[in-house]
Scaffold this motif. Structure first.
Motif, mmCIF file in Angstrom:
data_model
loop_
_atom_site.group_PDB
_atom_site.id
_atom_site.type_symbol
_atom_site.label_atom_id
_atom_site.label_comp_id
_atom_site.label_asym_id
_atom_site.label_seq_id
_atom_site.Cartn_x
_atom_site.Cartn_y
_atom_site.Cartn_z
ATOM 1 N N PRO A 89 0.958 -1.510 0.556
ATOM 2 C CA PRO A 89 0.491 0.138 -0.039
ATOM 3 C C PRO A 89 1.054 1.118 -0.135
ATOM 4 N N ILE A 90 1.554 1.666 -0.932
ATOM 5 C CA ILE A 90 2.567 2.974 -1.031
ATOM 6 C C ILE A 90 2.218 3.092 -2.446
ATOM 7 N N PRO A 91 2.690 4.687 -2.861
ATOM 8 C CA PRO A 91 2.189 5.473 -4.141
ATOM 9 C C PRO A 91 3.286 4.903 -5.035
ATOM 10 N N ARG A 92 4.736 5.352 -4.189
ATOM 11 C CA ARG A 92 5.488 5.132 -5.489
ATOM 12 C C ARG A 92 6.302 4.338 -5.661
ATOM 13 N N LYS A 93 5.612 3.465 -6.594
ATOM 14 C CA LYS A 93 6.164 2.068 -6.424
ATOM 15 C C LYS A 93 6.453 1.998 -8.415
ATOM 16 N N ARG A 94 6.820 1.454 -8.972
ATOM 17 C CA ARG A 94 7.066 0.821 -10.430
ATOM 18 C C ARG A 94 7.113 -0.384 -10.512
ATOM 19 N N ARG A 95 6.511 -1.355 -11.140
ATOM 20 C CA ARG A 95 7.402 -2.863 -11.649
ATOM 21 C C ARG A 95 7.426 -2.635 -13.248
ATOM 22 N N PHE A 102 12.197 -5.097 -11.075
ATOM 23 C CA PHE A 102 12.727 -5.599 -12.287
ATOM 24 C C PHE A 102 12.713 -6.729 -12.402
ATOM 25 N N ASP A 103 11.692 -7.329 -13.555
ATOM 26 C CA ASP A 103 11.411 -8.271 -13.672
ATOM 27 C C ASP A 103 12.504 -9.121 -14.816
ATOM 28 N N GLU A 104 11.830 -10.030 -14.381
ATOM 29 C CA GLU A 104 13.401 -10.756 -15.449
ATOM 30 C C GLU A 104 14.292 -9.885 -16.363
ATOM 31 N N PHE A 105 15.760 -9.956 -14.830
ATOM 32 C CA PHE A 105 16.782 -9.101 -15.164
ATOM 33 C C PHE A 105 17.907 -10.004 -15.651
ATOM 34 N N HIS A 106 17.925 -10.282 -16.744
ATOM 35 C CA HIS A 106 19.511 -10.425 -17.168
ATOM 36 C C HIS A 106 20.145 -9.352 -18.113
#
Length: 200
Positions: free
Chosen positions: A78-84, A124-128
């Motif tokens: 529950p935080i607003p300052r996030k990014r996926r 970060f998804d699928e970091f490579h």
């Protein structure tokens, strides 16, 4: 028996049960670590004093539930300052913005600031990393992220030491590997998501 990891991982275990999955010990440990991370930015105004919460690097081959775990955690946080964002989607955006600033002194910092704004928590998804040029840039991007006090959660099919695996170039990425290992907790999820046995 200590039930704390189960309690801390409850926001992930409940959706897992609803989806028909059972988490193993390693996945419950990852869920508990994510829950502890989530308690830090929501439990105190940590961005005004003290170090930011330590991030997490979750790795294992395809099908072990890494992205599912972090997606459930992200949605529940529950935080607003996030990014996926998928790592390579972010890097494509980064290159486009970097092209406008490449002659400026802060050419790496400016795209990070433009893309993330006041983001506190970045997934970060699928970091490579396979390209040597991107690898060199990635070290500067990560340095900029951590300088901005952004907490990073990354999923990958590789351990940090397995990034940029080509032996001709791998040594160039070793400083960035050390930065990842120094800045993030490294978590290995061992098993595939297992279907619950709901037979009568």
């Amino acid at each position: 028996m200590d039930s704390r990891p189960r309690a801390e991982g409850r926001p992930v275990r409940l959706p897992a049960c609803a989806a028909g999955f059972a988490l193993d010990d390693a996945q419950r440990a990852a869920a508990a670590r994510l829950a502890r991370l989530g308690a830090e930015p929501t439990g105190r105004r940590r961005f005004f004093a003290g170090p930011p919460p330590r991030g997490l690097y979750v790795w294992r081959p395809v099908g072990r539930g890494k992205s599912w775990l972090t997606e459930v955690f992200y949605e529940a946080l529950p935080i607003p300052r996030k990014r996926r964002v998928h790592f390579h989607e972010f890097f494509r955006e980064f290159h486009a913005v970097y092209a406008r600033h490449r002659r400026e002194r802060d050419a790496c910092d400016l795209p990070v600031a433009e893309l993330l704004g006041d983001c506190w928590l970045l997934f970060f998804d699928e970091f490579h990393v396979h390209d040597p040029g991107d690898a060199m840039m990635m070290g500067r991007v990560l340095g900029s992220l951590f300088d901005r006090r952004t907490t990073l959660v990354a999923t990958s099919n590789y351990p940090p030491a397995g990034l940029l695996p080509n032996p001709v170039h791998h040594h160039m990425f070793e400083p960035t590997i050390r930065l990842l290992e120094a800045s993030l907790d490294i978590n290995r999820t061992l098993s595939r998501l297992r279907l619950l046995d709901r037979s009568p």
